[in-house]
Design a protein around this motif. Structure first.
Motif, PDB file in Angstrom:
ATOM      1  N   GLU A 151      70.821  23.605  37.606  1.00 10.49           N
ATOM      2  CA  GLU A 151      70.804  22.310  36.906  1.00 10.49           C
ATOM      3  C   GLU A 151      69.749  22.264  35.802  1.00 10.49           C
ATOM      4  OE1 GLU A 151      70.779  19.053  39.841  1.00 10.49           O
ATOM      5  OE2 GLU A 151      71.391  20.557  41.315  1.00 10.49           O
ATOM      6  N   ILE A 152      69.667  23.342  35.025  1.00  8.47           N
ATOM      7  CA  ILE A 152      68.748  23.372  33.875  1.00  8.47           C
ATOM      8  C   ILE A 152      69.497  22.740  32.713  1.00  8.47           C
ATOM      9  CG2 ILE A 152      67.265  24.847  32.460  1.00  8.47           C
ATOM     10  CD1 ILE A 152      67.495  26.985  34.641  1.00  8.47           C
ATOM     11  N   ASP A 153      69.427  21.428  32.616  1.00  8.76           N
ATOM     12  CA  ASP A 153      70.353  20.734  31.716  1.00  8.76           C
ATOM     13  C   ASP A 153      69.796  20.415  30.332  1.00  8.76           C
ATOM     14  OD1 ASP A 153      68.594  18.740  32.394  1.00  8.76           O
ATOM     15  OD2 ASP A 153      70.085  17.429  33.318  1.00  8.76           O
ATOM     16  N   ASN A 154      68.573  20.833  30.015  1.00  8.95           N
ATOM     17  CA  ASN A 154      68.079  20.648  28.651  1.00  8.95           C
ATOM     18  C   ASN A 154      66.942  21.625  28.356  1.00  8.95           C
ATOM     19  OD1 ASN A 154      65.337  19.260  29.051  1.00  8.95           O
ATOM     20  ND2 ASN A 154      66.694  17.937  30.257  1.00  8.95           N
ATOM     21  N   LYS A 155      66.605  21.743  27.092  1.00  8.38           N
ATOM     22  CA  LYS A 155      65.623  22.728  26.627  1.00  8.38           C
ATOM     23  C   LYS A 155      64.227  22.437  27.166  1.00  8.38           C
ATOM     24  CE  LYS A 155      65.821  24.334  22.472  1.00  8.38           C
ATOM     25  NZ  LYS A 155      65.766  24.573  21.009  1.00  8.38           N
ATOM     26  N   PHE A 156      63.878  21.161  27.328  1.00 11.27           N
ATOM     27  CA  PHE A 156      62.535  20.805  27.768  1.00 11.27           C
ATOM     28  C   PHE A 156      62.296  21.221  29.220  1.00 11.27           C
ATOM     29  CE2 PHE A 156      63.828  17.739  24.491  1.00 11.27           C
ATOM     30  CZ  PHE A 156      62.869  18.035  23.535  1.00 11.27           C
ATOM     31  N   VAL A 157      63.298  21.006  30.068  1.00  7.88           N
ATOM     32  CA  VAL A 157      63.195  21.452  31.458  1.00  7.88           C
ATOM     33  C   VAL A 157      63.155  22.972  31.508  1.00  7.88           C
ATOM     34  CG1 VAL A 157      64.357  21.500  33.692  1.00  7.88           C
ATOM     35  CG2 VAL A 157      64.277  19.389  32.386  1.00  7.88           C
ATOM     36  N   ARG A 193      65.370  29.121  24.818  1.00 14.99           N
ATOM     37  CA  ARG A 193      65.827  29.395  23.449  1.00 14.99           C
ATOM     38  C   ARG A 193      67.354  29.486  23.379  1.00 14.99           C
ATOM     39  NH1 ARG A 193      61.475  34.143  21.694  1.00 14.99           N
ATOM     40  NH2 ARG A 193      59.594  33.005  22.329  1.00 14.99           N
ATOM     41  N   GLN A 194      68.027  28.937  24.383  1.00 21.46           N
ATOM     42  CA  GLN A 194      69.485  28.999  24.426  1.00 21.46           C
ATOM     43  C   GLN A 194      70.100  27.871  23.583  1.00 21.46           C
ATOM     44  OE1 GLN A 194      70.717  31.791  26.109  1.00 21.46           O
ATOM     45  NE2 GLN A 194      68.486  32.120  26.094  1.00 21.46           N
ATOM     46  N   LYS A 195      71.341  28.080  23.155  1.00 21.72           N
ATOM     47  CA  LYS A 195      72.023  27.087  22.332  1.00 21.72           C
ATOM     48  C   LYS A 195      72.609  25.944  23.162  1.00 21.72           C
ATOM     49  CE  LYS A 195      73.251  30.342  18.674  1.00 21.72           C
ATOM     50  NZ  LYS A 195      74.360  30.996  17.919  1.00 21.72           N
ATOM     51  N   LYS A 196      72.892  26.232  24.438  1.00 18.79           N
ATOM     52  CA  LYS A 196      73.591  25.240  25.246  1.00 18.79           C
ATOM     53  C   LYS A 196      73.009  25.175  26.648  1.00 18.79           C
ATOM     54  CE  LYS A 196      78.245  24.180  27.014  1.00 18.79           C
ATOM     55  NZ  LYS A 196      79.642  24.664  27.108  1.00 18.79           N
ATOM     56  N   TYR A 197      72.854  23.968  27.167  1.00 16.48           N
ATOM     57  CA  TYR A 197      72.418  23.737  28.546  1.00 16.48           C
ATOM     58  C   TYR A 197      73.330  22.677  29.157  1.00 16.48           C
ATOM     59  CZ  TYR A 197      68.129  25.984  26.918  1.00 16.48           C
ATOM     60  OH  TYR A 197      67.222  26.873  26.384  1.00 16.48           O
ATOM     61  N   GLY A 198      73.442  22.697  30.459  1.00 20.05           N
ATOM     62  CA  GLY A 198      74.262  21.697  31.131  1.00 20.05           C
ATOM     63  C   GLY A 198      73.988  21.691  32.615  1.00 20.05           C
ATOM     64  N   TRP A 199      74.733  20.848  33.330  1.00 14.91           N
ATOM     65  CA  TRP A 199      74.499  20.713  34.770  1.00 14.91           C
ATOM     66  C   TRP A 199      74.710  22.028  35.505  1.00 14.91           C
ATOM     67  CZ3 TRP A 199      77.767  21.216  39.030  1.00 14.91           C
ATOM     68  CH2 TRP A 199      77.185  20.814  40.247  1.00 14.91           C
ATOM     69  N   THR A 200      75.609  22.896  34.977  1.00 12.92           N
ATOM     70  CA  THR A 200      75.904  24.158  35.658  1.00 12.92           C
ATOM     71  C   THR A 200      75.008  25.306  35.191  1.00 12.92           C
ATOM     72  OG1 THR A 200      77.616  24.714  34.028  1.00 12.92           O
ATOM     73  CG2 THR A 200      78.313  23.513  36.015  1.00 12.92           C
TER      74      THR A 200
END
Length: 465
Positions: A151-157, A193-200
């Motif tokens: 559940e790494i759903d955003n860059k800040f986390v 440094r990824q372009k996309k994050y989400g619940w999965t």
């Protein structure tokens, strides 16, 4: 009755048992409609109330889970209510809050961890939601097993996870990143440094042997010591006892103090490690001879920290450092069962440095009334002892010298100066000036017996210092 149904990770992960519970429910609540699992409700025409509106009211995820659990429990009054969450079910933080407030049953589904582990099968592992780790200052995983962070759903986390786990694994450690259906291996430093994050979005940390580690944890230190003390370990380490290494503890402690005095950060890091090693080495020896182990030592330490800080972990209040120290001393006295100040003195380690020992004896005795009336009386006593030493016969010089030092320590105590530190600073200051004078004579010549020359160069040394 509240029934919690895990929805899994993908659209149709809900189990037959979970689907039956949803079908027979009076009302269905879904924590969020913004993940693939919500398609189960829309594609099957099932009426369900998403709770995304609560997200907007919460300032953080702790408050969100509290608000969600309150809403679910309130909505369940007189109903057969089903509450649907992503993942297995029990791994959602709101579920434990609901279970503590109302009668609850849980129907599990595939977890994010199980999906991730398909990529890296392993018999044992640890699994955490990213938000359970984000914000922690220290986290020491078992690096011998797989670690899953889901559940790494955003860059800040992602950035917080990277910083936290770089301390245990090293920033170049290769992790497996699962983002939806995409899987790739990246160094840990690229996690944010990824372009996309989400619940999965999930990060898998493969197991690593301490022999291959870039960074180390406490458990790995214990593994290394176990290896040193094993039958085929180091002959020197295996031969050691508590008595044979006792002097090492003192030496390493003084080396740490020296690094602190020199403000040598690298030295402080190294010497701190050496002090830790000595403590753990003692525990390893204790374990070898079945006396005690490191768990006993850590348990005793943690109990002591908890019991001696009632102003932090209890109901006692401390407005400043002085009150905190008073609270500590009160808790310690209760723990040690001190009968009086004399009993407290009797329990002092007799092998403390003489200045520290004298200082502590005087401090404890003063609380029993063994104290001068004023600072002038303390000074007069010092002068008196200095005169007695000056007039003493050779056979009495040692006794009189001890009295003089004891009186000097007493004066320092009155002035709130720690004598061991003061003497070390004075000796260090003398050494710097002594070396200056020696270097001066080596470069330019001179005679120390020449009083005028010595005074001039000594004054230069003082100014240089």
């Amino acid at each position: 009755m509240i029934t919690v149904v895990g929805m899994g990770v993908e659209k149709d992960d809900i189990t037959l048992k979970g689907a039956e519970a949803v079908k027979n429910a009076d009302a269905v609540l879904v924590k969020t409609a913004l993940t693939p699992t919500y398609d189960y409700f829309t594609s099957n025409g099932i009426e369900a109330e998403p709770l995304d509106f609560i997200y907007e009211k919460a300032k953080d995820f702790d408050e969100l889970d509290k608000l969600v659990s309150d809403y679910v429990v309130k909505s369940s009054s007189g109903k057969n209510l089903v509450y649907c969450v992503n993942g297995a079910g029990p791994d959602d933080r709101s579920v434990s809050l609901i279970k503590s407030k109302a009668e609850t049953r849980i129907i599990c589904a595939p977890s994010a961890d199980s999906y991730a582990r398909r990529v890296f099968p392993f018999s044992c592992g640890q699994s955490y939601a990213a938000y359970d780790l984000a914000g922690k200052s220290v986290f020491l995983p078992d690096k011998s097993s797989v670690l899953t962070v889901r559940e790494i759903d955003n860059k800040f986390v992602a950035s917080e996870i990277k910083l936290l786990l770089s301390d245990a694994y090293g920033e170049n450690f290769k992790i497996i990143l699962i983002n939806g259906k995409n899987t790739c291996e990246i160094p840990l430093y690229e996690l944010d440094r990824q372009k996309k994050y989400g619940w999965t979005t999930t990060a898998l940390f493969p197991p690593v042997s301490f022999k291959d580690s870039e960074r180390f944890t406490f458990s790995e230190l214990l593994e290394i010591l176990d290896g040193l003390l094993a039958e085929d370990g180091c002959p020197w380490d295996r031969a050691q006892t508590h008595e044979s290494i006792r002097k090492n503890v003192i030496e390493e402690a003084y080396e740490l103090v020296d690094a602190v005095d020199r403000q040598d950060t690298d030295g402080i890091v190294e010497e701190t490690g050496d002090v830790i090693l000595q403590a753990v080495f003692n525990a390893a020896i204790g374990n070898k001879f079945e006396e005690y182990n490191v768990g006993d030592a850590l348990t005793g330490l943690c109990r002591k920290l908890l019991s001696r800080h009632p102003h932090v972990f209890g109901d006692v209040k401390a407005a400043d450092a002085a009150e905190a120290l008073k609270s500590w001393e009160g808790a310690k006295a209760k723990e040690k069962h001190y009968l009086n100040q004399q009993h407290k003195i009797d329990l002092l380690p007799k092998n403390l440095p003489a200045l520290i020992y004298a200082y502590k004896v005087q401090k404890y005795a003063a609380k029993d009334g063994f104290e001068f009336a004023c600072l002038d009386d303390v000074r007069d006593k010092l002068y008196e002892e200095a005169e007695e030493l000056g007039n003493a016969a050779p056979s009495a010089a040692e006794d009189e010298a001890g009295d003089l030092l004891f009186a000097a320590v007493n004066l320092l105590r009155w002035l709130d100066v720690e004598p061991e530190t003061a003497l070390r600073k004075a000796t260090s200051k003398f050494l710097k000036r002594y070396k200056y004078v020696c270097d001066y004579i080596a470069r330019k010549g001179g005679d120390l017996k020449d009083t005028e020359f010595f005074d001039r160069v000594w004054d230069e040394a003082k100014k240089a210092d």
